[in-house]
Write an enzyme that holds these catalytic residues in place. Structure first.
Site, mmCIF file in Angstrom:
data_model
loop_
_atom_site.group_PDB
_atom_site.id
_atom_site.type_symbol
_atom_site.label_atom_id
_atom_site.label_comp_id
_atom_site.label_asym_id
_atom_site.label_seq_id
_atom_site.Cartn_x
_atom_site.Cartn_y
_atom_site.Cartn_z
ATOM 1 N N LYS A 24 0.835 -1.225 0.129
ATOM 2 C CA LYS A 24 -0.027 0.169 0.045
ATOM 3 C C LYS A 24 0.741 1.214 0.084
ATOM 4 O O LYS A 24 0.696 2.067 -0.696
ATOM 5 C CB LYS A 24 -1.024 -0.109 1.275
ATOM 6 N N ASP A 321 2.449 -1.133 12.113
ATOM 7 C CA ASP A 321 1.185 -1.677 11.691
ATOM 8 C C ASP A 321 0.750 -3.097 12.170
ATOM 9 O O ASP A 321 -0.294 -3.706 11.833
ATOM 10 C CB ASP A 321 0.787 -1.640 10.347
HETATM 11 C C1 S3P Z 1 2.697 4.774 6.457
HETATM 12 C C2 S3P Z 1 3.122 5.149 7.474
HETATM 13 C C3 S3P Z 1 2.725 4.802 8.732
HETATM 14 C C4 S3P Z 1 1.822 3.437 8.795
HETATM 15 C C5 S3P Z 1 0.913 3.604 7.828
HETATM 16 C C6 S3P Z 1 1.519 3.770 6.344
HETATM 17 C C7 S3P Z 1 3.206 5.272 4.952
HETATM 18 O O1 S3P Z 1 1.924 5.674 9.510
HETATM 19 O O2 S3P Z 1 1.118 3.321 10.025
HETATM 20 O O3 S3P Z 1 -0.186 2.550 7.750
HETATM 21 O O4 S3P Z 1 3.019 4.923 3.942
HETATM 22 O O5 S3P Z 1 3.957 6.254 5.083
HETATM 23 P P1 S3P Z 1 2.785 7.087 10.324
HETATM 24 O O6 S3P Z 1 3.752 7.492 9.448
HETATM 25 O O7 S3P Z 1 1.874 7.645 10.828
HETATM 26 O O8 S3P Z 1 3.505 6.187 11.280
#
Ligand code: S3P
Length: 442
Positions: A24, A321
């Site tokens: 993702k 996550d």
């Molecule tokens: C993500 C960063 C993370 C993660 C999210 C995806 C990303 O969040 O929890 O599912 O793709 O940069 P945070 O940057 O808020 O920790």
């Protein structure tokens, strides 16, 4: 049909091979960066989920064209600072914090106003964490209490910034990097290490970005306004989606699973490192490098010999996550597991730390909490016999999937788990893959 699943039986032993859908974080970044590349990019194996669809729709609104082909999606990049709006646009980010926070950086130089909105969960999340650095760049943002809806007016006179990102948030870091692209001069970020897909993708495009790695921080220097060309990208499988199946296998009896073609970037494999410290034997095979990313196949076998962990804080960001799943293993471990500084978990699609603690108590596990530190008193003989209803009020995809894994492995007479559709934000094939392994859910 009701939007829930009912589970009455644990999964039978399985030996199988699966693929999970595209990563993702990488899918969203591919779209954002290709939208400001020059020319036609092709993204293969992109995750087809709601978060990614909302990224496409938002970019379309600001003038980016796409064509969906059989094997890839074509993106017609407009170039850095190439968005040209004749009127204000409203962008809907749905459930996705990554899209919402990153696109604000991407649009920092836009020649008009955008309004960002999201679903109920996203509307409760904190945007002051990106408003602060964007204001320093010279972007004008209006929002109530740092939450959505939020209005941004871009500026053609952005100034480079120096910023310390101390939360270990890749979303904040990506927002700053994307805004730096729109800015003449050198932006400097001192960031607690977090997933580095944005940096690696820019490096693979020969963009002038320098990264110096220290123990806890990355020091990033990025020169703005350097145009890069369009590119092809083949998105690897998502370790966060794979993790549900890693833990399903670990907790099942006599089972073995091979998960093919997964992104095993060191900033993402906290879950493997932590679970291996807890006595799992998860292997990464056939490792190769693709545009700076590590890709491999994950091999995992059942285990019934987990030991508690005193989890090093430095691993938090690389497993951010996956803690819901790590907690399930802690519930089945010998001894008391300790996790510290998990405040960021409550900043996700739902307050995951609060919910995880309630969940563990519900299944009879003793948990102690002091602020954002928790102790989980494991029980290797844990076997459930009751009826459980996971209401999942906030419709969090990871709460839903973690509950399915628990129901299929911990036992219990009857589990009702609400909000099956939440999987569409990150892993639409989740249920199909569970069924492929023999899991029975109605
Ligand atoms: C993500 C960063 C993370 C993660 C999210 C995806 C990303 O969040 O929890 O599912 O793709 O940069 P945070 O940057 O808020 O920790």
């Amino acid at each position: 049909m009701k939007n829930q699943v009912i589970i009455k039986k644990v999964i039978k032993p399985f030996k199988n091979k699966i693929y999970v859908s595209g990563d993702k974080s990488i899918s969203i970044r591919c779209l954002l960066l290709s939208s400001i590349a020059l020319g036609k990019s092709r993204i293969f194996n992109i995750l087809e989920s709601e978060d990614v669809l909302n990224t496409l729709k938002s970019l379309k609104k600001i003038g980016v064209e796409f064509k969906k082909k059989k094997k890839f999606i074509e993106v017609y990049g407009v170039g850095i600072n190439g968005f040209n709006l004749t009127k204000k646009k409203i962008l809907y980010a749905g459930n996705s914090g990554t899209l919402a926070r990153s696109i604000l950086g991407l649009c920092s130089g836009i020649n008009n106003e955008i309004q960002l909105i999201g679903d109920e969960s996203l509307s409760k999340r904190d945007f002051s964490r990106v408003i602060k650095p964007l204001n320093l760049f010279g972007v004008n943002i209006k929002s109530k209490k740092g939450m959505l809806p939020l209005n941004l007016v871009g500026s053609e006179f952005l100034r480079p910034i120096e910023y310390i990102e101390d939360k270990g948030s890749a979303q904040i870091k990506t927002c700053i990097i994307l805004s730096a692209l729109n800015t003449h001069g050198t932006t400097k970020i001192k960031a607690v290490k977090s997933r580095d897909h944005t940096e690696l993708m820019l490096k693979s495009l020969n963009y002038p970005i320098q990264i110096k790695s220290e123990k806890k921080y990355d020091l990033i220097k990025i020169n703005g306004m350097k145009q890069f060309k369009s590119f092809d990208y083949n998105v690897p499988g998502d370790i966060s989606s794979a993790s549900f199946f890693i833990v399903l296998t670990l907790l099942s009896k006599n089972s073995e699973l091979l998960i093919k073609n997964i992104n095993v970037n060191p900033t993402r494999i906290g879950v493997i490192n932590i679970l291996n410290i807890m006595n799992s034997k998860i292997e990464v095979l056939n490792k190769k490098n693709y545009k700076g990313e590590q890709i491999g196949d994950i091999k995992v076998k059942s285990s019934n010999n987990f030991k508690a962990i005193n989890c090093p804080k430095i691993l938090n960001s690389s497993a951010i996550d996956e803690f819901l799943l790590i907690f399930l293993i802690a519930c089945k471990s010998k001894g008391v597991s300790r996790f510290k500084n998990l405040g960021e978990l409550n900043k996700k699609e739902s307050p995951r730390l609060d919910i995880a603690i309630k969940f563990m108590k519900m299944i009879g596990i003793k948990v102690e909490r002091k602020k954002n530190d928790i102790k989980i008193y494991g029980n290797p003989n844990l076997k459930l016999d009751g009826k459980y209803h996971i209401k999942n009020f906030v419709k969090d995809h990871r709460i839903f999937m973690m509950s399915v894994v628990a129901a299929l492995t911990f036992g219990g007479k009857n589990w009702i788990i609400n909000d099956k559709d939440s999987v569409n934000s990150s892993f639409p094939n989740f249920i199909k893959t569970i069924k492929k392994l023999g899991g029975i859910l109605n």
